[in-house]
Design a protein around this motif. Structure first.
Motif, PDB file in Angstrom:
ATOM      1  N   LEU A   1     -27.857 -47.722  -1.490  1.00 31.64           N
ATOM      2  CA  LEU A   1     -29.054 -47.407  -0.955  1.00 31.64           C
ATOM      3  C   LEU A   1     -29.452 -45.993  -0.571  1.00 31.64           C
ATOM      4  O   LEU A   1     -30.490 -45.385  -0.476  1.00 31.64           O
TER       5      LEU A   1
ATOM      6  N   ARG B   1     -33.258 -42.623  -5.974  1.00 31.61           N
ATOM      7  CA  ARG B   1     -34.160 -43.522  -7.042  1.00 31.61           C
ATOM      8  C   ARG B   1     -33.740 -44.948  -6.850  1.00 31.61           C
ATOM      9  O   ARG B   1     -33.826 -45.609  -8.066  1.00 31.61           O
ATOM     10  N   PHE B   2     -33.095 -45.295  -5.702  1.00 28.62           N
ATOM     11  CA  PHE B   2     -32.640 -46.649  -5.523  1.00 28.62           C
ATOM     12  C   PHE B   2     -34.053 -47.393  -4.872  1.00 28.62           C
ATOM     13  O   PHE B   2     -34.467 -47.046  -3.739  1.00 28.62           O
ATOM     14  N   ASN B   3     -34.658 -48.221  -5.602  1.00 29.34           N
ATOM     15  CA  ASN B   3     -35.820 -48.897  -5.181  1.00 29.34           C
ATOM     16  C   ASN B   3     -35.319 -50.399  -4.156  1.00 29.34           C
ATOM     17  O   ASN B   3     -34.359 -51.161  -4.607  1.00 29.34           O
ATOM     18  N   TYR B   4     -35.987 -50.535  -2.948  1.00 37.81           N
ATOM     19  CA  TYR B   4     -35.188 -51.480  -2.217  1.00 37.81           C
ATOM     20  C   TYR B   4     -36.517 -52.268  -1.191  1.00 37.81           C
ATOM     21  O   TYR B   4     -37.469 -51.442  -0.656  1.00 37.81           O
ATOM     22  N   LYS B   5     -36.393 -53.373  -1.237  1.00 33.15           N
ATOM     23  CA  LYS B   5     -37.286 -54.071  -0.085  1.00 33.15           C
ATOM     24  C   LYS B   5     -36.814 -55.274   0.550  1.00 33.15           C
ATOM     25  O   LYS B   5     -36.076 -55.933  -0.203  1.00 33.15           O
ATOM     26  N   GLN B   6     -36.711 -55.037   1.885  1.00 27.38           N
ATOM     27  CA  GLN B   6     -36.297 -56.132   2.539  1.00 27.38           C
ATOM     28  C   GLN B   6     -37.382 -56.839   3.581  1.00 27.38           C
ATOM     29  O   GLN B   6     -38.127 -56.110   4.005  1.00 27.38           O
ATOM     30  N   GLU B   7     -37.686 -58.060   3.601  1.00 26.71           N
ATOM     31  CA  GLU B   7     -38.683 -58.694   4.135  1.00 26.71           C
ATOM     32  C   GLU B   7     -38.423 -59.712   4.709  1.00 26.71           C
ATOM     33  O   GLU B   7     -37.921 -61.018   4.293  1.00 26.71           O
ATOM     34  N   TYR B   8     -38.653 -60.050   6.065  1.00 29.91           N
ATOM     35  CA  TYR B   8     -38.329 -61.092   7.101  1.00 29.91           C
ATOM     36  C   TYR B   8     -39.566 -61.935   7.137  1.00 29.91           C
ATOM     37  O   TYR B   8     -40.607 -61.402   7.416  1.00 29.91           O
ATOM     38  N   ILE B   9     -39.645 -63.027   6.999  1.00 33.74           N
ATOM     39  CA  ILE B   9     -40.566 -63.881   7.282  1.00 33.74           C
ATOM     40  C   ILE B   9     -40.959 -64.344   8.494  1.00 33.74           C
ATOM     41  O   ILE B   9     -39.914 -64.150   9.219  1.00 33.74           O
ATOM     42  N   SER B  10     -41.986 -64.729   8.921  1.00 38.21           N
ATOM     43  CA  SER B  10     -42.590 -65.079  10.238  1.00 38.21           C
ATOM     44  C   SER B  10     -41.690 -66.294  10.950  1.00 38.21           C
ATOM     45  O   SER B  10     -41.664 -66.535  12.147  1.00 38.21           O
TER      46      SER B  10
ATOM     47  N   PHE C   1     -41.151 -67.818  14.648  1.00 40.95           N
ATOM     48  CA  PHE C   1     -40.272 -67.352  15.860  1.00 40.95           C
ATOM     49  C   PHE C   1     -41.353 -67.129  17.121  1.00 40.95           C
ATOM     50  O   PHE C   1     -40.633 -67.484  17.944  1.00 40.95           O
ATOM     51  N   GLU C   2     -42.269 -66.684  16.815  1.00 39.14           N
ATOM     52  CA  GLU C   2     -43.188 -66.210  17.901  1.00 39.14           C
ATOM     53  C   GLU C   2     -44.678 -66.864  17.819  1.00 39.14           C
ATOM     54  O   GLU C   2     -44.720 -67.289  16.658  1.00 39.14           O
TER      55      GLU C   2
ATOM     56  N   SER D   1     -32.703 -66.059  10.775  1.00 37.78           N
ATOM     57  CA  SER D   1     -33.760 -65.595  10.173  1.00 37.78           C
ATOM     58  C   SER D   1     -33.632 -65.814   8.780  1.00 37.78           C
ATOM     59  O   SER D   1     -32.739 -65.947   8.005  1.00 37.78           O
TER      60      SER D   1
ATOM     61  N   ASN E   1     -38.447 -55.094   8.788  1.00 31.07           N
ATOM     62  CA  ASN E   1     -39.111 -55.048   7.366  1.00 31.07           C
ATOM     63  C   ASN E   1     -39.097 -53.670   6.866  1.00 31.07           C
ATOM     64  O   ASN E   1     -39.458 -52.672   7.367  1.00 31.07           O
TER      65      ASN E   1
ATOM     66  N   TYR F   1     -39.331 -45.516  -5.117  1.00 26.58           N
ATOM     67  CA  TYR F   1     -39.379 -44.293  -6.152  1.00 26.58           C
ATOM     68  C   TYR F   1     -40.493 -44.437  -7.088  1.00 26.58           C
ATOM     69  O   TYR F   1     -40.383 -45.572  -7.862  1.00 26.58           O
TER      70      TYR F   1
END
Lengths: 451, 451
Positions: free
Chosen positions: A173, A177-186, A237-238, A282, B179, B184
């Motif tokens: 990370l 030029r390291f592409n990254y996505k982290q996404e938590y769901i509800s 969660f909420e 989660s 999140n 890039y």
């Protein structure tokens, strides 16, 4: 400084299977695992696992490693979804054709078997070895062992099978030029259980994945060989009426279960204690690229953690191992960078596709499977597949009971979805579904594929 | 242990302006900056800056801090784009109505002014202070100072204005349910320059942003008060005919510039040395959520780094500061968590919108502005705005010359784009554009807005 030929980070399901493949190729393989060895003494699950469902891709990868027969006794086939409504009535929706099943297996037991097999092959598993840093320039691991000593270990190659919170990925990370996505769901989840009956039998049909879909939340249950079921409760969660935030005490837990899952509730004597003792976990979706830097590579959840709603997390990780091993077979064990480059390029569109499908299937599971129209839709698709087995393969079948690439399955699935949306928009479909012009539907699909 | 009331990470443009706002509210403000103080001695730019363009949102934020008059002398107004074709012919496309301009300013000089002003107010700027870690539980900073000593500093609140590679965000990334996306783009950039002429004059019109759009790549130039231009070359890193990868020597550089940017090339005596001495920098888009954990908050690029193609990176960061200060004014200086919660909730949809617009504008800048139809499209929109100043405001104007929220601008912009796509699909539009039924176009927009 010690230098390994192959260092694998993580002795989970993917790391263990991968180590077996590479050891069988005669390599010197070391696996570093931060947890302690849990195979001796009383085995205790962590209380936050969702049972795994092995399907065709997973089986194929196990087969190449010669493990099918050893794994089979740990599994229970599930031939379809058993949908429970609020009054306890059930509807069975087959997953595929007769005899097609996905196989319930406990993550913990399965992992122990794979670690045992790895050690029999001669793999060195180093437990309680925490990876504190990875130097990507020199391919050095900074390892903290159980005595708290730090050691640096060189490696010809590093394979990061260390899951959604991968140390190797953390090092990547910081690279440019390291592409990254982290996404938590509800939504989060909590493990619960349905024990065997007093007579020592399964409390429900063991050959199905049980599901209680309730729109914005759901409960599922998968069978275990000890005749219990491992249940997973998925809640927001909420907010919402029913959410983890809004369940505060014993009274709330029982209220929710009596109201929405009463037939399950009657079979859950340990509900309240499990609810408050087991953690709320989660759910994360991770996509990144590239997967390789020099001679290190991410694999499995480390490169593509997905939500669990298509049952393909482990299966796709096993398929990663198989594809990587096929490339090594083809290109030779010394062409690591070429192998890695070909691997990431061909594999990335497929793991993107299954990540997306897993996200989309959450909506289907918690809402649609309770809809009578959903049942009809599934029946029409099953009929199409029966009449035209090579021309119409339901998406679930392409993903689960074939080894067609995920991205091809995704693309064809979307075309089929559009056509089925049209078919289902007929207001009389509930009555007429078995009188449809099936040949015409196949024609429409062929035309859509030709575009 | 020392405990600050407010710790700001980063003494860049955003951190410096923010420190002035908070100091003016009587707070004890400490700013930690990892770079050395560059204000004494010979000032040297880093060779990787893109000139900034101040527009209405930025000016409004400076105004509230009482800085408009001090900043103005550092700027040069640019009233439109001067588009250069491959033969050196130019076309001027105004940015807005007569008198509306964006203002070119050097990042380095501007930053020095803001740091000076912050210190005059009484802000403590600690240079050469590297944030090694942030403990989000205790709100403690682990700082490495220039002597290599580590110090822990407590803070009532921590504000991370530490840019795209934020240390505070790195700490947040390890928290559950954070999140995050970093992406890039395929293009990188390199700073170049056009010096003043031998007579000491600007080599081109100083009151325009000069642009050489070439489809898959482009060159831009912004004026400086010393009568030079700071140029930025945007090329794909790899592949394509013209890319950074494919420019290997002096000969290649000159070949590309003579072929595609000949009129600029004639004005760039230092081209080759600048090309090889200045670094090739990458361009990142970052989105994340939440922006706060307890009493720490991300602001500016740290929470929403964007590509530079809408000229709104700094302006949106300044607007962040203004909105945050307005919330403190309204809710009181002790309600930090409430202020942060309201800030992130209201601001996030807007920064998402400008991040997306910046990405989309890249396509427009490098390709469309060279298209004669683009010019006609701009003229039709300018006419609409002239005839119906409150009903049709071109997207660029909403973003640049208004303080309407970015997300509202985005939504209206998309409606206008659809209508303009329809208008432009008329094959005779090139001849007929000034005979259009403008009232009808406004009607269509009103109807679209009503849906």
């Amino acid at each position: 400084m010690k230098k390994n030929e192959v260092s694998i980070l993580g002795a989970g399901l993917i790391g263990s299977l991968l180590s077996i493949y590479l050891k069988k190729r005669g390599m010197d393989v070391h696996v570093y695992e931060k947890r302690a060895d849990n195979r001796a003494g009383a085995y205790k699950e962590e209380g936050r696992s969702i049972n795994m469902a092995l399907s065709d891709r997973g089986w194929r990868a196990l087969e190449k490693a010669g493990l099918r027969e050893k794994v089979l006794p740990l599994t229970i086939p599930m031939y379809g979804r058993q949908v429970h409504n609020e009054h306890g009535a059930t509807t069975f929706i087959p997953y595929g054709k007769e005899g097609q099943a996905i196989y319930s297996i406990s993550r913990g037991r399965f992992n122990q078997l794979l670690m045992n097999e790895a050690e029999i092959e001669g793999v060195n598993i180093h437990f309680e070895s925490k990876i504190e840093d990875v130097d990507l320039r020199t391919n050095e691991l900074h390892i903290r062992d159980k005595e708290g000593q730090q050691e640096k270990v060189g490696s010809e190659v590093i394979l990061g099978a260390d899951g959604a919170y991968s140390s190797l990925r953390t090092a990547m990370l910081k690279q440019v030029r390291f592409n990254y996505k982290q996404e938590y769901i509800s939504h989060g989840y909590k493990e619960l259980s349905i024990p065997p009956t007093e007579k020592g039998e399964f409390a429900m049909d063991p050959n199905a994945l049980h599901i209680w879909p309730r729109g914005s939340f759901m409960l599922i249950a998968l069978p275990n060989p000890d005749k219990s079921f491992t249940c997973t409760l998925f809640l927001p969660f909420e907010g919402e009426r029913v959410s983890f935030e809004n369940i505060r005490d014993e009274h709330d837990v029982e209220g929710v279960f009596q109201t929405y899952f009463d037939d399950a509730y009657q079979k859950m004597p340990n509900l309240v204690s499990e609810y408050f003792n087991n953690p709320t976990a989660s759910l994360i979706n991770i996509e990144c690229y590239p997967w390789m830097i020099n001679k290190s590579l991410l694999i499995g959840d480390a490169s593509h953690a997905m939500v669990p709603f298509y049952g393909q997390g482990m299966n796709s990780g096993f398929e990663d191992c198989l594809i990587l091993d096929n490339l090594i077979e083809k290109l030779g064990a010394n062409a690591w960078e070429l192998v890695f480059a070909k691997f990431q390029k061909s594999r990335k569109p497929n793991t993107d596709a299954i990540c997306r499908l897993a996200m989309e299937n959450f909506e289907e599971m918690k809402a649609d499977v309770a809809d009578p129209k959903f049942l009809i839709r599934k029946r029409i698709e099953a009929r199409l597949h029966e009449l035209y087995p090579n021309d119409w393969i339901p998406l679930y079948t392409m993903v689960t009971f074939s080894t067609m690439s995920y991205s091809e399955a995704y693309t064809i699935g979307k075309l089929q979805q559009n056509i089925m949306d049209g078919v289902m928009s007929n207001p009389l479909i509930t009555q007429n579904w078995d009188k449809l012009d099936y040949a015409d539907i196949i024609d429409r699909l062929d035309k859509a594929k030709a575009v």
